[in-house]
Scaffold this active site. Sequence first.
Site, PDB file in Angstrom:
ATOM      1  CE  LYS A 283      51.373  19.263  32.069  1.00  0.00           C
ATOM      2  NZ  LYS A 283      52.409  18.285  31.664  1.00  0.00           N
TER       3      LYS A 283
HETATM    4  C1  LIG Z   1      52.160  17.212  30.735  1.00  0.00           C
HETATM    5  C2  LIG Z   1      53.307  16.667  29.960  1.00  0.00           C
HETATM    6  C3  LIG Z   1      53.127  15.922  28.769  1.00  0.00           C
HETATM    7  C4  LIG Z   1      51.765  15.522  28.264  1.00  0.00           C
HETATM    8  O1  LIG Z   1      51.050  16.592  27.714  1.00  0.00           O
HETATM    9  P1  LIG Z   1      49.489  16.444  27.449  1.00  0.00           P
HETATM   10  O2  LIG Z   1      49.027  17.763  26.975  1.00  0.00           O
HETATM   11  O3  LIG Z   1      48.878  16.055  28.767  1.00  0.00           O
HETATM   12  O4  LIG Z   1      49.314  15.356  26.430  1.00  0.00           O
HETATM   13  C5  LIG Z   1      54.247  15.532  28.056  1.00  0.00           C
HETATM   14  N1  LIG Z   1      55.491  15.818  28.489  1.00  0.00           N
HETATM   15  C6  LIG Z   1      55.712  16.512  29.622  1.00  0.00           C
HETATM   16  C7  LIG Z   1      57.109  16.767  30.049  1.00  0.00           C
HETATM   17  C8  LIG Z   1      54.641  16.968  30.394  1.00  0.00           C
HETATM   18  O5  LIG Z   1      54.858  17.653  31.537  1.00  0.00           O
END
Ligand SMILES: *Cc1c(COP(=O)(O)O)cnc(C)c1O
Length: 430
Positions: free
Chosen positions: A107
């Site tokens: 993210k």
């Molecule tokens: C947010 C997150 C996800 C999921 O990603 P999306 O885009 O919401 O499908 C998967 N793994 C981790 C570690 C995350 O922080």
Amino acid sequence: MTYFSLNFGSQPVSFREALLTGQAPDKGLYFPTEIPKYSPKNWLDFKSLSLTELAFKIIEPYIKDDIPAPILQDFINKTLSFSLPIVKINESIKVLELFHGPTLAFKDIGAKFMSLCLGYCIQNTNKTTTVLVATSGDTGGAVAQGFLNVAGVEVVILYPKGRVSALQEQQLTTHGSNIKALEVEGSFDDCQAMVKEAFMDTQLVELKNLTSANSINVARWLPQQFYYLHLWQSFNQAIDVVSVPSGNFGNIAALLIAQASGLPIKHVIAACNANKIIPDYFKSQNFIERSSIATISNAMDIAKPSNFVRIQQIFNNNFNALTSVMSAYSFSDDETKDAMRYLFKNYNYIADPHGAVAFLGLKNYLNNKPQQQGVFVETAHPYKFSNIVEETLVTKLTPPVAIQNLLHVPQHKTKIKPFYKDLKDYLLST
Ligand SMILES: *Cc1c(COP(=O)(O)O)cnc(C)c1O
């Protein structure tokens, strides 16, 4: 480029407007009016570009009306400032590691890019913008890091007391400066409900210039294409299949929009935990809503993935077109732990629970396709989930250098009760 609402009840808006408001007035997600298309020859030529040049090429049509080219290129360079290793597991499987950024989760990329765009787009407004975000863990840390010291922006993060990991809490509460952490005596759902109510309070929205930094924002969604461009650049031929651990389906929707632009990835897998509304939909064509189930891959504990409507739009709501390119599978916590042990024992690879779910999706798909090769995506550093990883693998993890110092920094947080009035009082007092 303009963006229209997937609820079809609002006027199309500019990138800037979509960025500043997050969601359309009719509560729909924004979607670009056009997906640029490039030929197979173009994609071969793209291999000779640097990643930051290619990222610019792909994202420019979406943003160029609002951010001038040199500034956009600079934002891309700043966003892609850490490594994205592609590690070989065996002859048919590789892993794309997206967790080498400042908060150790993928993210970081979307949050950093969005913060730079937002900082630019509000620079001529003389009022402070307040970014309000509820987090169950990873989002808050990435948003805090991304927006730290962005002029004209205050970030207020709500997190549920006792329900984020110790490391995640450090990442939320130790920045100070323009980052404020609110420890809510309640659940993540309480935090989210309070934030929702704040956005419906038009008077407060006006007064505090409230905006959101959640994953439905186009400025967080679209830059997630970057790491798939990088993956393509490292391959000599079209990639057979990529498996993405999916919760709100923003990451995988970014892969699919890049694919719609011609990115040569043939098949895409949404790997889910026990929250399996989408895997079930692939089987039955029905959405059976349940409440979310707590799992060890908790960033994916989402009952109803917001970004799935974007994926349906990419395929013009054609179920057969969708399922010819995409599969979706669900795995239990026990299967996830077995996968973690299997990767560790056979390949000396330590996966976090999210990456392990993606590995399972890939393995499942490749099962009867011995001639194919695939990639799974690892979205978080195993240390972020050190309790479960250490217990499952019976091993001790070393804290990554990036956060070693953080563990001892004092926290700054304000405790509030899980009531909207308390949030409002807090916001009005700052
Ligand atoms: C947010 C997150 C996800 C999921 O990603 P999306 O885009 O919401 O499908 C998967 N793994 C981790 C570690 C995350 O922080």
